[in-house]
Design a protein around this motif. Structure first.
Motif, short mmCIF file in Angstrom:
data_model
loop_
_atom_site.label_atom_id
_atom_site.label_comp_id
_atom_site.label_asym_id
_atom_site.label_seq_id
_atom_site.Cartn_x
_atom_site.Cartn_y
_atom_site.Cartn_z
N PHE A 62 1.00 -1.11 0.13
CA PHE A 62 0.30 0.17 -0.02
C PHE A 62 0.85 1.31 0.00
O PHE A 62 0.51 2.24 -0.55
CB PHE A 62 -0.81 0.08 1.17
N TYR A 63 1.98 1.14 0.50
CA TYR A 63 2.82 2.39 0.86
C TYR A 63 3.88 2.74 -0.27
O TYR A 63 4.51 1.70 -0.62
CB TYR A 63 3.65 2.07 2.25
N ALA A 64 3.83 4.02 -0.72
CA ALA A 64 4.98 4.25 -1.77
C ALA A 64 6.35 4.27 -1.40
O ALA A 64 7.10 3.98 -2.51
CB ALA A 64 4.26 5.67 -2.44
N LEU A 65 6.57 4.41 -0.18
CA LEU A 65 8.05 4.33 0.13
C LEU A 65 8.72 2.86 0.06
O LEU A 65 9.66 2.58 0.30
CB LEU A 65 8.17 5.24 1.29
N ASP A 81 4.92 17.08 -8.63
CA ASP A 81 3.42 17.89 -8.47
C ASP A 81 3.56 19.29 -8.85
O ASP A 81 4.41 19.53 -9.37
CB ASP A 81 3.07 17.22 -6.74
N VAL A 82 2.22 19.78 -8.40
CA VAL A 82 1.81 21.12 -9.28
C VAL A 82 2.77 22.10 -8.81
O VAL A 82 3.19 22.95 -9.64
CB VAL A 82 0.53 21.42 -8.30
N THR A 108 4.34 12.41 -5.72
CA THR A 108 3.57 13.38 -5.39
C THR A 108 4.03 14.32 -4.37
O THR A 108 5.24 14.12 -3.80
CB THR A 108 2.20 12.81 -4.89
N CYS A 109 3.36 15.39 -4.11
CA CYS A 109 4.22 16.57 -3.06
C CYS A 109 4.80 15.97 -1.94
O CYS A 109 4.30 15.23 -1.19
CB CYS A 109 2.90 17.42 -2.48
N CYS A 113 7.39 22.22 -0.83
CA CYS A 113 7.30 23.30 -2.24
C CYS A 113 7.66 24.60 -1.86
O CYS A 113 7.75 25.38 -2.74
CB CYS A 113 5.70 23.29 -2.14
N GLU B 84 -1.07 16.69 2.28
CA GLU B 84 -1.73 17.56 1.32
C GLU B 84 -1.03 18.35 0.59
O GLU B 84 0.12 18.75 0.85
CB GLU B 84 -2.41 18.24 2.30
N LEU B 85 -1.31 18.31 -0.96
CA LEU B 85 -0.57 19.09 -1.74
C LEU B 85 -0.39 20.69 -1.32
O LEU B 85 -1.15 21.06 -0.84
CB LEU B 85 -1.35 18.94 -2.91
N GLY B 158 4.50 6.80 3.24
CA GLY B 158 4.12 7.34 1.89
C GLY B 158 2.67 6.89 1.57
O GLY B 158 2.66 6.09 0.72
N ALA B 159 1.66 7.66 2.29
CA ALA B 159 0.35 7.17 1.64
C ALA B 159 -0.37 8.65 2.07
O ALA B 159 -0.54 8.73 3.17
CB ALA B 159 -0.06 6.10 2.33
N ILE B 161 -3.58 8.98 1.88
CA ILE B 161 -4.78 8.63 2.68
C ILE B 161 -4.46 8.54 4.03
O ILE B 161 -5.32 8.70 4.86
CB ILE B 161 -5.37 7.71 1.89
N GLU B 178 -6.62 2.27 5.16
CA GLU B 178 -7.98 2.70 4.42
C GLU B 178 -8.76 3.14 5.51
O GLU B 178 -9.11 2.89 6.57
CB GLU B 178 -8.59 1.29 3.80
N GLN B 326 -3.21 18.11 -13.21
CA GLN B 326 -2.26 17.56 -12.14
C GLN B 326 -3.09 17.25 -10.79
O GLN B 326 -2.76 16.09 -10.25
CB GLN B 326 -1.28 18.43 -12.01
N VAL B 327 -3.85 18.04 -10.22
CA VAL B 327 -4.76 17.75 -9.34
C VAL B 327 -5.54 16.55 -9.14
O VAL B 327 -5.52 15.78 -8.31
CB VAL B 327 -5.45 19.06 -8.62
N PHE B 330 -3.30 13.66 -8.77
CA PHE B 330 -2.75 13.48 -7.65
C PHE B 330 -3.96 12.65 -6.81
O PHE B 330 -3.68 11.56 -6.40
CB PHE B 330 -2.79 14.99 -6.91
N GLU B 333 -3.93 9.13 -8.21
CA GLU B 333 -2.76 8.23 -7.56
C GLU B 333 -3.09 7.87 -6.13
O GLU B 333 -2.85 6.77 -5.67
CB GLU B 333 -1.55 9.21 -7.76
N GLU B 334 -3.72 8.87 -5.30
CA GLU B 334 -4.00 8.49 -3.89
C GLU B 334 -5.08 8.03 -3.19
O GLU B 334 -5.20 7.57 -2.22
CB GLU B 334 -3.56 10.02 -3.25
N CYS B 336 -7.56 5.26 -2.29
CA CYS B 336 -7.30 3.91 -1.61
C CYS B 336 -7.95 2.95 -2.30
O CYS B 336 -7.80 1.71 -2.22
CB CYS B 336 -7.50 4.03 -0.21
#
Ligand SMILES: Cc1cc2nc3c(=O)[nH]c(=O)nc-3n(C[C@H](O)[C@H](O)[C@H](O)COP(=O)(O)O)c2cc1C
Ligand code: SF4
Ligand code: FES
Lengths: 143, 407
Positions: A62-65, A81-82, A108-109, A113, B84-85, B158-159, B161, B178, B326-327, B330, B333-334, B336
């Motif tokens: 589940f985890y990206a890392l 990211d943005v 992603t972010c 930033c 959060e972005l 790295g998640a 959610i 989740e 892009q948003v 995001f 991708e994220e 769950c």
């Protein structure tokens, strides 16, 4: 880099309580030792903590890392990211991909930033990141 | 306006005992122990403190409900997942003044009667992790008082959610992060089924400065409905990107242009838009940026809120439609993937935004369905930025404006 075996994983996790709540810390320990979480390692973690192997895999993937495939001491991630993409992130990613055999991941972010573009080499953050900066960190990492 | 961020001339090192005293946290902790749990909760309620992690829920209300539970086992959790972005204010706060949020965490535990606390830190913040480990080893709150408290640091992996409160609980428990279906809320059934208070880093830091002073002091800044200060993470095309502490209600334009804040529009020097509040935020046009004030009540007419405090600034060379895409990427991708409206919806939004012309009608329908039928905040708010873009034709690409209108 040598991968852990079931016996070394047992000892790596010996001081953690044998319970499900130890799973995330346990995965981090094995991942930092090996640079990858193989099926065998995940099964051994499950064994050590008494959690079914399939569920260990479900959590780890589940985890990206965490990487469950390519093994690497210090994976390189570039934030595309943005905000970072306004400051050359895509160009940095492309340049790194052009030079490296190992994968370079788009992230992603990364929460940096304020100094774009941001990147992670292993767990070390670079912001702003540059080719030279990434190289310098990689050079300091044991192969 | 500095309350949470120490003044520039602060000389004590961030993790020193002098800093713990200089900042008033020693006094705050002693005062909490003297006042007792009930009165601490009354203070937090009377101060009008609301959550700084995005949802702005009244903090005192959460604490009261956990405190009054008959369950003898309770937990408190600091949410430092910050994924959060465009958001990096908790990183700045923990780096520049690590004791504040930790003092707030100890006070929260004492107020609700928890003896175990967790700090859940985003895995990408290794620098912050080192500071927190050192801080937890020093644990100045353990000396001053007699209140037993164990604090554990959990590193995320790295998640995005996992920052949602119930997903975070699952992550700590060693499950997939989740979200759970609410109700029951964590205040009723949280970690391992026990009542749990979860607060954002900045919320807890506010508790510490409140207890270091008093309610009247706290309310002297900000607005009636939103007392206190807010940390804003300003990034993109401004002269000085960074984290700024503002009194609630400050004009957005002041934050963008005043020399003590972001110091002016960067890039081309001409502002196109701001994305306020993160990926689930709202686009504001340049005109709106001149009119908006930074508190949730004042932002309502713009369909916006402070969210996580992210302020992403785009000059007039940026194609906003590209940012919208892009948003959407995001969120795709994220997500769950647990519930259908969000799993499918985030993909559809991305597909449609990748097409050359937008079917506005369909996008609005899809966005509405996601907002109504998703389990958690991610799916519910994923269409927010897109819908705000559709509502502001002045942000659409000049060439395709006609086309989009009739598509
Ligand atoms: C998808 C998603 C991600 C979130 N990520 C965070 C986060 O990284 N940090 C945070 O404090 N709150 C986050 N939240 C909000 C939490 O669910 C929760 O409301 C908050 O931690 C409560 O603390 P507060 O009342 O002090 O803000 C997120 C919510 C959602 C829906
Ligand atoms: S709304 Fe999205 S992120 Fe939230 S539970 Fe459903 S699928 Fe998961
Ligand atoms: S957008 Fe790259 S670090 Fe935030």
């Amino acid at each position: 880099m040598k991968e852990s075996n079931p016996a070394s994983i047992q000892s790596l996790l010996a001081d953690l309580p044998k319970e499900r709540a130890s799973l995330l810390p346990a995965l981090w320990r094995v991942f930092e030792a090996d640079g990858v979480l193989t099926r065998e390692a995940l099964a051994a973690v499950g064994e050590a903590l008494d959690v079914p192997a399939a569920e260990v895999y479900g959590v780890a993937s589940f985890y990206a890392l965490f990487h469950v495939e390519a093994q690497e001491r210090a994976p390189v991630r570039v934030c595309t990211d943005v905000v970072c993409s306004l400051f050359g992130a895509q160009e940095l990613l492309n340049a790194l991909r052009g030079r490296r055999e190992k994968p370079v991941y788009a992230a992603t972010c990364l929460g940096r930033c304020d100094a774009p573009p941001a990147a992670l080499v292993g767990r070390q953050a670079l912001a702003p990141a540059s080719l030279e900066g990434v190289d310098a960190v990689l050079k300091g990492v044991q192969p | 306006m500095r309350r949470l961020l120490p003044a520039d001339d602060t000389v004590s090192p961030p993790l020193s005992r002098e800093r713990w005293r200089d900042r008033g946290y020693h006094e705050a902790w002693e005062r909490a122990l003297t006042l007792g749990p009930q009165t601490v909760i009354e203070w937090v309620t009377a101060a009008g403190l609301t959550g700084r992690g995005g949802a702005a829920f009244p903090t005192g209300q959460k604490w009261a409900s956990v405190a009054q539970s008959a369950d003898p086992v309770k937990y408190v959790v600091m949410n430092a997942d910050e994924s959060e972005l465009g958001t990096f204010k908790d990183r700045a706060l923990l780096t520049r003044d690590p004791w504040g949020a930790l003092a707030g965490l100890a006070i929260a535990a004492f107020a609700v009667g928890a003896h175990e606390a967790y700090v859940y830190l985003r895995g990408e913040y290794a620098d912050v992790e080192r500071l927190l480990e050192e801080a937890l080893a020093l644990a100045p709150w353990a000396e001053a008082g007699s209140y037993p408290l164990a604090v554990r640091l959990i590193r995320g992996a790295g998640a995005y959610i996992a920052g949602e409160e119930t997903a975070l609980l699952n992550s700590i428990e060693g499950r997939r992060p989740e979200p759970r279906v609410k109700p029951p809320f964590p205040t009723a059934r949280g970690l391992w089924g026990h009542p749990t208070v979860i607060q954002n880093v900045e919320t807890l830091a506010n508790v510490a400065v409140l207890l270091a002073h008093d309610v009247a002091w706290f309310r002297a800044v900000g607005t009636e409905a939103a007392p206190g200060t807010k940390l804003m993470a300003v990034s993109g095309h401004v002269a000085r990107p960074g984290v700024y502490e503002i009194p609630m209600g400050l004009p957005l334009w002041t934050l963008l242009t005043a020399p003590e804040y972001a110091g002016g529009i960067g890039g081309s020097g001409r502002l196109r838009a701001v994305l306020l509040g993160g990926a689930a935020g709202t686009f504001l046009t340049a005109d709106e940026c001149r009119a908006a004030r930074l508190d949730n009540l004042a932002l309502q007419p713009f369909g916006a809120s402070l969210g996580s405090g992210a302020v992403m600034v785009f000059d007039d060379t940026v194609e906003i439609r590209q940012v919208v895409r892009q948003v959407a990427g995001f969120f795709a991708e994220e997500s769950c993937g647990q519930c259908v409206p969000c799993r499918i919806g985030t993909r559809r939004l991305l597909e449609q935004l990748s097409a050359s012309t937008l079917d506005i009608e369909r996008l609005r329908d899809l966005g509405g369905a996601m907002r109504d039928a998703s389990i958690c905040g991610l799916g519910q708010t994923a269409p927010q930025a897109l819908l705000s873009y559709l509502d502001r034709p002045s942000l659409w690409p000049r060439t395709s404006k006609e086309e989009e209108c009739h598509a």
